[in-house]
Design a protein around this motif. Structure first.
Motif, PDB file in Angstrom:
ATOM      1  N   PRO A  15     -19.660 139.847  24.229  1.00 56.97           N
ATOM      2  CA  PRO A  15     -18.521 139.791  25.161  1.00 56.97           C
ATOM      3  C   PRO A  15     -17.907 141.168  25.419  1.00 56.97           C
ATOM      4  O   PRO A  15     -17.627 141.509  26.582  1.00 56.97           O
TER       5      PRO A  15
ATOM      6  N   GLY B 161     -17.842 143.153  28.881  1.00 59.50           N
ATOM      7  CA  GLY B 161     -16.551 143.603  29.401  1.00 59.50           C
ATOM      8  C   GLY B 161     -16.607 145.064  29.805  1.00 59.50           C
ATOM      9  O   GLY B 161     -16.153 145.442  30.893  1.00 59.50           O
ATOM     10  N   ILE B 162     -17.210 145.875  28.951  1.00 60.61           N
ATOM     11  CA  ILE B 162     -17.332 147.298  29.272  1.00 60.61           C
ATOM     12  C   ILE B 162     -18.166 147.479  30.538  1.00 60.61           C
ATOM     13  O   ILE B 162     -17.825 148.264  31.423  1.00 60.61           O
TER      14      ILE B 162
ATOM     15  N   ILE C 100     -18.619 145.357  33.000  1.00 54.60           N
ATOM     16  CA  ILE C 100     -17.856 144.934  34.183  1.00 54.60           C
ATOM     17  C   ILE C 100     -16.833 146.005  34.541  1.00 54.60           C
ATOM     18  O   ILE C 100     -16.672 146.389  35.707  1.00 54.60           O
ATOM     19  N   PHE C 101     -16.158 146.510  33.508  1.00 53.61           N
ATOM     20  CA  PHE C 101     -15.180 147.564  33.738  1.00 53.61           C
ATOM     21  C   PHE C 101     -15.829 148.752  34.441  1.00 53.61           C
ATOM     22  O   PHE C 101     -15.303 149.273  35.422  1.00 53.61           O
TER      23      PHE C 101
ATOM     24  N   LEU D  16     -14.306 148.096  38.013  1.00 55.17           N
ATOM     25  CA  LEU D  16     -12.891 148.455  37.937  1.00 55.17           C
ATOM     26  C   LEU D  16     -12.631 149.941  37.755  1.00 55.17           C
ATOM     27  O   LEU D  16     -11.623 150.471  38.201  1.00 55.17           O
TER      28      LEU D  16
ATOM     29  N   GLY E 107     -13.394 136.731  50.828  1.00 54.69           N
ATOM     30  CA  GLY E 107     -12.117 136.614  50.137  1.00 54.69           C
ATOM     31  C   GLY E 107     -12.202 136.362  48.648  1.00 54.69           C
ATOM     32  O   GLY E 107     -11.233 135.936  48.039  1.00 54.69           O
ATOM     33  N   CYS E 108     -13.360 136.615  48.038  1.00 58.14           N
ATOM     34  CA  CYS E 108     -13.463 136.405  46.596  1.00 58.14           C
ATOM     35  C   CYS E 108     -12.656 137.460  45.839  1.00 58.14           C
ATOM     36  O   CYS E 108     -12.542 138.600  46.283  1.00 58.14           O
ATOM     37  N   THR E 109     -12.118 137.066  44.703  1.00 56.78           N
ATOM     38  CA  THR E 109     -11.498 138.048  43.823  1.00 56.78           C
ATOM     39  C   THR E 109     -12.600 138.747  43.040  1.00 56.78           C
ATOM     40  O   THR E 109     -13.754 138.299  43.026  1.00 56.78           O
ATOM     41  N   THR E 110     -12.229 139.860  42.380  1.00 54.44           N
ATOM     42  CA  THR E 110     -13.233 140.609  41.619  1.00 54.44           C
ATOM     43  C   THR E 110     -13.908 139.713  40.590  1.00 54.44           C
ATOM     44  O   THR E 110     -15.130 139.739  40.420  1.00 54.44           O
ATOM     45  N   TRP E 111     -13.100 138.907  39.908  1.00 57.02           N
ATOM     46  CA  TRP E 111     -13.672 138.034  38.881  1.00 57.02           C
ATOM     47  C   TRP E 111     -14.653 137.045  39.490  1.00 57.02           C
ATOM     48  O   TRP E 111     -15.721 136.796  38.937  1.00 57.02           O
ATOM     49  N   GLU E 112     -14.301 136.518  40.654  1.00 60.75           N
ATOM     50  CA  GLU E 112     -15.206 135.546  41.293  1.00 60.75           C
ATOM     51  C   GLU E 112     -16.506 136.216  41.731  1.00 60.75           C
ATOM     52  O   GLU E 112     -17.577 135.612  41.651  1.00 60.75           O
TER      53      GLU E 112
ATOM     54  N   VAL F  37     -17.869 138.782  40.184  1.00 63.03           N
ATOM     55  CA  VAL F  37     -18.642 138.985  38.958  1.00 63.03           C
ATOM     56  C   VAL F  37     -19.260 137.678  38.499  1.00 63.03           C
ATOM     57  O   VAL F  37     -20.453 137.583  38.207  1.00 63.03           O
TER      58      VAL F  37
END
Lengths: 279, 326
Positions: free
Chosen positions: B100, B104-105, B107-108, B112, B217-222, B224
């Motif tokens: 995880p 996370g790294i 994705i960052f 991001l 219109g997806c958010t970043t999380w969506e 990913v």
């Protein structure tokens, strides 16, 4: 509207977690490096490079360990790299569609992922046990076994990147296959091949497990390949687990030296590949 | 090349030159093929020597070797259960943390992070992946284990004490070294592998796909969750498996901090052992054929475990590739 804000909240939550994970992970990794430098640098002195490993409770250096590591790494790479390169050449050039290549590729993956301590056991069984004693050459051979799969993989990958049109151009001039490979393939992939070797060196220079029961360790100056040989990782292992302050300090300093060497090699390898990628 | 062209017409006929080329061509081909076959022989040698070395153990203990916990060099009774258990538990805990965090790294870094920081952080992580494991071990022994002993483990024992099952998992005196410490260090060590590979495969997602998702219109999380991860599933699994193989076979990072105790304890804070730590600690001191042979048998088991993981990974990747091929 509420659906939208729920999605926004969800996004913020997950992205927050991702940032936190990045911060968390990088924190530990940087912490390790910082501690290593802080503890290692304080023990750096000319004596480290000029004196032998000391008996317990005395000051000393790491000269025999450094030299031992250099000898075994150089020998290991000198044995392993040509083998890996030739086998990689076969996979990429001659054997592309042969069954043997498929098998060798899979076997190479197994060797690549084999725990290094198992390689140490293998060399112990094959060389140390028949010879009856530990030796530097056994250590070098153990490292060579670790070098082969790394170099094989990168050689194959790099030769596969060479455009076929280049080979065809060579063949059209009447060059025999082996010359096409050596004069065109190797030349076009040169930076990649060097990178592979450097990565292999970086990998084996920090290896401890396979040396523990092949080259063992040696408290004294020795360049005799037929006798137990000291190496930095083995000395670090022994000294770090000892109760003596001086030994522990030397272990940190040795660890710093290995890390610097490995980092330097990785950076050179990276610079080489970056340069060819730019071309 | 120029040399050949200049010299050939004067001294040799065309046919002779061709024969010379054919001979050297053949030689080179044989040479490379020989090297490839040598790699096969090498692996064969590894397997054969490990099996030969462990024959005495299986003759003496039979399959009981896998199911006994006792490890007593004095009475020459050996069982592999405790090291096998230790290897599996430390690796699983390490992966449960590293995967995880590593994702996370990744994705960052791909979604991001400010562009100017991406390259430096990415390179730093890749360099960290190359640091020898003994560095992690020595740090664990001198810095991390004392820290855990003084600050974290007492808190864990106190916190989980009243909870029925977890109190057994976090029981006992805080030694500092033990299964939990080894797992955490493994996690830190495996982290750069998982994150740098995941980042590489996340980078392979075509920008067009991501932009389309953002465009509706997806958010970043969506993006990913629904675009990046499904697209890169195969690569991510490959990265996780690579990390797992590293964790299973890791010797030095673990040997320093696991405590080398041949018993299976319900508590994660208790000392334990892994296959590789046992071999590293005891092999040079092993006297007697049976003792040495037991350690080699452990090596064979470890080799087999990593092979199974590799084969599973290959099989999974093949299945996934076939599916996506349709």
């Amino acid at each position: 509207m509420s659906l939208y804000s729920a999605r926004r909240r969800r996004n913020a939550r997950w992205m927050g977690l991702s940032v936190a994970a990045a911060g968390f992970g990088l924190f530990w990794l940087l912490l390790i490096l910082a501690v290593l430098f802080w503890r290692g640098v304080s023990g750096l002195s000319p004596a480290v490079f000029t004196q032998m490993t000391p008996p317990p409770g005395n000051a000393g250096g790491l000269l025999n360990a450094i030299v031992g590591s250099l000898i075994m790494t150089v020998l290991g790479v000198a044995i392993g790299a040509p083998l890996g390169m030739l086998a990689g050449t076969y996979l990429a050039e001659y054997g592309r569609h042969e069954k043997l290549a498929l098998v060798v590729r899979f076997i190479n993956d197994i060797l690549l992922s084999a725990p290094s301590i198992v390689v140490g056991l293998f060399v112990y069984e094959v060389i140390v046990a028949p010879m009856g004693h530990f030796s530097g050459i056994a250590g070098a051979f153990a490292l060579a076994v670790l070098v082969v799969p790394v170099v094989l993989r990168t050689t194959e990958d790099m030769l596969n990147l060479v455009p076929n049109t280049l080979r065809e151009a060579g063949a059209a001039l009447g060059m025999p296959r082996s010359l096409v490979i050596r004069r065109i393939g190797y030349r076009a992939a040169r930076a990649g091949l060097v990178t592979g070797v450097l990565l292999a060196v970086a990998r084996v220079s920090g290896e401890t497990a396979p040396l523990l029961f092949t080259a063992l360790n040696n408290q004294f100056w020795s360049v005799n390949l037929n006798a137990p040989m000291s190496s930095l990782p083995a000395v670090i292992f022994q000294f770090a687990l000892s109760p003596y302050k001086e030994w522990q300090q030397l272990a940190w300093t040795g660890a710093l030296l290995i890390t610097l060497a490995v980092l330097a090699m990785s950076i050179v390898a990276r610079a080489l590949t970056a340069r060819t990628a730019d071309k | 090349m120029p040399k050949v062209n200049v010299a050939a017409p004067a001294t040799r006929t065309r046919n002779e030159a061709a024969r010379g080329f054919a001979a050297s061509d053949n030689f080179f081909r044989r040479l490379t093929k020989g090297a490839a076959i040598f790699v096969l022989v090498l692996l064969g040698g590894v397997i054969v020597s490990l099996i030969r070395g462990s024959i005495p153990v299986f003759q003496t203990f039979g399959l009981g070797f896998f199911t006994t916990q006792i490890w007593n060099p004095v009475t020459e009774k050996f069982g592999a259960l405790a090291p096998i258990y230790g290897t599996c538990v430390t690796s699983l805990i390490a992966m449960a943390i590293a995967v995880p965090v590593g994702l996370g790294i990744a994705i960052f870094l791909t979604e991001l992070c400010p562009i100017s920081l991406r390259r430096p952080i990415g390179i730093a992580i890749e360099l960290l992946a190359g640091i020898p494991s003994i560095i992690y071990g020595i740090w664990g022994l001198f810095v991390f284990a004392p820290f855990l002993q003084q600050h974290v483990q007492p808190a864990l024992i106190g916190f989980f004490g009243p909870i029925p099952i977890l109190s057994a998992v976090f029981a006992g005196p805080p030694y500092g070294i033990g299964v939990l410490t080894a797992s955490l260090i493994l996690a830190i060590m495996v982290l750069p592998f998982v994150s740098s590979i995941s980042r590489d495969v996340f980078d392979t997602v075509p920008p067009m796909l991501k932009e389309s998702a953002y465009g509706i219109g997806c958010t970043t999380w969506e993006v990913v969750r629904n675009v990046v991860i499904p697209y890169t599933r195969v690569g991510v699994i490959g990265g996780v498996m690579l990390g797992l193989r590293r964790a299973l076979g890791e010797t030095m990072a673990v040997t320093f901090v696991i405590g080398n105790a041949h018993k299976i304890s319900s508590s994660l804070l208790a000392p334990g052992t892994t296959i590789s730590a046992t071999i590293a600690n005891e092999f040079t001191e092993a006297v007697g054929d049976l003792y040495t042979s037991s350690l080699i048998a452990l090596g064979l088991i470890l080799f087999f475990i990593t092979f199974v993981v590799l084969a599973c990974a290959r099989f999974m990747l093949m299945r996934l590739e076939q599916k996506s091929g349709k």
